[in-house]
Scaffold this active site. Structure first.
Site, PDB file in Angstrom:
ATOM      1  CD  GLU A   1      -3.078  -0.354   0.068  1.00  0.00           C
ATOM      2  OE1 GLU A   1      -3.093  -0.008  -1.134  1.00  0.00           O
ATOM      3  OE2 GLU A   1      -3.690  -1.342   0.498  1.00  0.00           O
TER       4      GLU A   1
ATOM      5  CG  ASP B   1       0.389   3.006  -6.592  1.00  0.00           C
ATOM      6  OD1 ASP B   1       0.621   3.808  -5.663  1.00  0.00           O
ATOM      7  OD2 ASP B   1      -0.705   2.961  -7.204  1.00  0.00           O
TER       8      ASP B   1
ATOM      9  CB  ALA C   1     -16.072   0.973   0.075  1.00  0.00           C
ATOM     10  N   GLY C   2     -13.017   2.405  -1.017  1.00  0.00           N
ATOM     11  CA  GLY C   2     -11.616   2.065  -1.274  1.00  0.00           C
ATOM     12  C   GLY C   2     -11.463   0.873  -2.197  1.00  0.00           C
ATOM     13  CG  LEU C   3     -14.057  -1.921  -2.467  1.00  0.00           C
ATOM     14  CD1 LEU C   3     -15.259  -2.836  -2.541  1.00  0.00           C
ATOM     15  CD2 LEU C   3     -12.879  -2.658  -1.840  1.00  0.00           C
TER      16      LEU C   3
ATOM     17  CB  SER D   1     -16.190   2.763  -7.521  1.00  0.00           C
ATOM     18  OG  SER D   1     -15.964   3.880  -6.693  1.00  0.00           O
TER      19      SER D   1
ATOM     20  CD  GLU E   1      -8.901   9.100  -9.929  1.00  0.00           C
ATOM     21  OE1 GLU E   1      -9.699   8.406 -10.569  1.00  0.00           O
ATOM     22  OE2 GLU E   1      -9.134   9.543  -8.793  1.00  0.00           O
TER      23      GLU E   1
ATOM     24  CG  ASP F   1      -6.432   1.919  -7.639  1.00  0.00           C
ATOM     25  OD1 ASP F   1      -5.778   1.063  -7.019  1.00  0.00           O
ATOM     26  OD2 ASP F   1      -6.810   2.981  -7.134  1.00  0.00           O
TER      27      ASP F   1
END
Ligand code: GLA
Length: 405
Positions: free
Chosen positions: A53, A56, A141-143, A145, A178, A190
Site C-alpha cells: 500500500e 505504487d 469504500a476504497g475498492l 470504483s 484521474e 488501480d
C-alpha cells in the site's frame, strides 16, 4: 417503479447475480435510448490489494486483484458529437457535446469526461455516444470504483470506435484522466489491475518497470472479506498528496549523496539509516514504511508460492501496523476492525486497504469460520464505534472485458 429505480435497489442488494446486473443495465439502456444495433456491454471490476500500500507511486511493488464486484456499461455510438450519460445507480443524467468538455460541478461525470479529454489529447477524433452504467462496487469504500469507471469507459470507447489502444495504453489513459481531470494524483495500481486482472489470480506489479506476474489464488478453505468502516475517506486525497510529497522530499535528500537514486525503490533501510540525521523524523518514518512494505510484498509472494497462508496473514498485520504507526493513513475505525479481526478464530490476516482514512479492511478468513467472523465484527464494531460495519465476501476475478449480450 421505473427501471432505473429498480436498478438502484438491485445495485444495493448483495444477492443479485452478475448476470442480472448486466441485464438490468442493458434494459435501462433500452428504456432510455431504444434499441441500438451497435451497442456493447462492458464489465469493469473493482479491486482489492492484498499487500503493497502506498508503494505504487514510489515505483515499488503491489499485489492487487480484480474482484467479482463490477461496474457494467452499456455503450452505443451516436451519429453526432453529443455524449449522453446515465448513472443508473444515482438516478442521474448528464449530457454535453464534444467541444464543451470541461469539469462538471457534479462529481460523477468527471470520471467519464476525463477519459474523453484524454482520448482527444491523444489525437483521436471524438465521436458521440450514449452510455448507461452502474453496478455493485461500493462507492467510497476504497475498492476503486473510480478506476473501474475510467478504465471501463476507456475500454468501451476503444472497442466501439476501434481506436486501437493496447491494454497498457488504456491503463495510462485512465490514470491520466484521474490525475489531470479529476485531480487525484493516484499511482497506476488501480487502473492496471482493472485491465490486467485475471480470474482466481492476484497480480504482482513492479510499478517501476510495469513487469507483472500472476500468482494463482485458489484456496478453497479461505476467503477474502472486506469490512467497510462506513467512514467516508474525506482526508484521503489531500493527505495522499502530502504523503507523496514527503516521499519525494526523502528521495531528494538521499539523491544528494547518491545521484542514481530515482525513487524509494532504490533505497534500503541501511542507506536510509546512514542519512537519517539529514531527514526530518517524519520523512524518515514515511520512507522507512515504504521500504519495508516493498520487502513485505516480495515476501508475501514467496509465501503464496509455498502455500503458506499463515505467514501471508502475518505480513498483512505487519503492513497494517506500518500504515497506522509510520505512514499514518489509518483511522480509529480501521484500527478497531483490524484489532477485532486479530482476536477472532480463523482470521489469518487483516489490514486497512487503499489510500486510507476510512473505507475497508481486507481480511483473510477461513471459510468455515466466516459466519462467526461476520457476527462478531458486526456486533463488536457497533459496540466500539457506534457505527454499523458492512461485510462483503469477494474473490479474484477477471479484468475489464466485453460481455456477451
Ligand atoms: C489509491 C490510489 C492507488 C494507490 C493506493 C494506495 O487507491 O489510487 O494508486 O496509491 O491508493 O496504495
Amino acid at each position: 417503479m421505473t427501471r432505473i429505480e429498480n436498478l438502484y435497489c438491485y445495485g444495493k442488494s448483495m444477492n443479485i447475480s452478475s448476470h442480472d446486473k448486466q441485464r438490468i443495465i442493458a434494459e435501462t439502456f433500452t428504456a432510455r435510448f431504444g434499441d441500438r444495433k451497435h451497442k456493447i456491454m462492458v464489465r469493469s471490476p473493482g479491486r482489492i490489494n492484498l499487500i503493497g500500500e502506498h508503494t505504487d507511486y514510489n515505483e515499488g511493488f503491489v499485489l492487487p486483484a480484480a474482484i467479482d464486484r463490477a461496474i457494467w456499461f452499456a455503450v452505443a455510438p451516436r451519429g453526432d458529437e453529443e455524449f449522453h450519460f446515465v448513472a443508473a445507480d444515482l438516478h442521474d443524467e448528464f449530457a454535453c457535446s464534444q467541444n464543451a468538455i470541461r469539469k462538471s460541478s457534479k462529481a460523477w461525470p468527471n470520471y467519464l469526461l476525463g477519459v474523453l479529454e484524454q482520448i482527444k489529447k491523444s489525437g483521436h477524433e471524438l465521436r458521440g455516444c450514449e452510455v448507461v452504467f452502474g453496478g455493485d462496487v461500493p462507492i467510497g469504500a476504497g475498492l476503486s470504483s473510480s478506476a473501474a469507471i475510467e478504465a471501463g469507459f476507456a475500454f468501451a470507447l476503444n472497442t466501439i470506435f476501434a481506436l486501437g489502444f493496447e491494454g497498457l495504453q488504456l491503463v495510462r489513459l485512465a490514470q491520466k484522466a484521474e490525475n489531470e481531470f479529476v485531480g487525484v494524483q493516484c499511482g497506476i495500481m488501480d487502473q492496471f489491475v482493472n485491465i490486467f486482472g485475471q480470474e482466481k489470480k492476484v497480480l504482482r506489479l513492479d510499478c517501476r518497470t510495469l513487469e507483472y506476474e500472476y500468482f494463482p489464488f485458489e484456496h478453497d478453505e479461505v476467503c477474502f472479506v472486506l469490512c467497510d468502516t462506513g467512514v467516508s475517506r474525506r482526508l484521503s486525497s489531500s493527505e495522499y498528496n502530502v504523503r507523496r510529497g514527503q516521499c519525494e522530499t526523502g528521495v531528494a535528500v538521499l539523491r544528494r549523496h547518491q545521484a542514481t537514486i530515482q525513487s524509494l525503490r532504490d533505497v534500503n533501510l541501511a542507506l536510509l539509516d546512514q542519512y537519517k540525521n539529514e531527514l526530518e523524523p517524519i520523512v524518515y518514518q514515511r520512507c522507512a514504511y515504504v521500504v519495508r512494505e516493498n520487502a513485505r510484498v516480495l515476501s508475501a509472494c514467496e509465501t503464496l508460492l509455498r502455500g503458506d497462508l499463515q505467514t501471508f496473514g502475518a505480513l498483512m498485520f505487519e503492513s497494517h501496523a506500518g500504515l497506522r504507526d509510520q505512514y499514518e493513513v489509518s483511522c480509529r475505525e480501521l484500527d478497531v476492525l483490524v484489532e477485532l479481526a486479530r482476536d477472532i478464530p480463523g482470521v489469518l490476516g487483516a489490514r486497512m486497504m487503499g489510500a486510507g482514512f476510512g473505507g475497508c479492511t481486507l481480511n483473510l478468513v477461513e471459510k468455515n469460520r466466516l459466519a462467526h467472523f461476520e457476527e462478531v465484527v458486526h456486533a463488536e464494531y457497533q459496540r466500539s464505534t457506534g457505527r454499523k460495519a458492512r461485510t462483503h465476501v469477494v474473490q479474484p476475478s477477471a479484468g475489464t472485458a466485453c460481455a456477451l449480450q
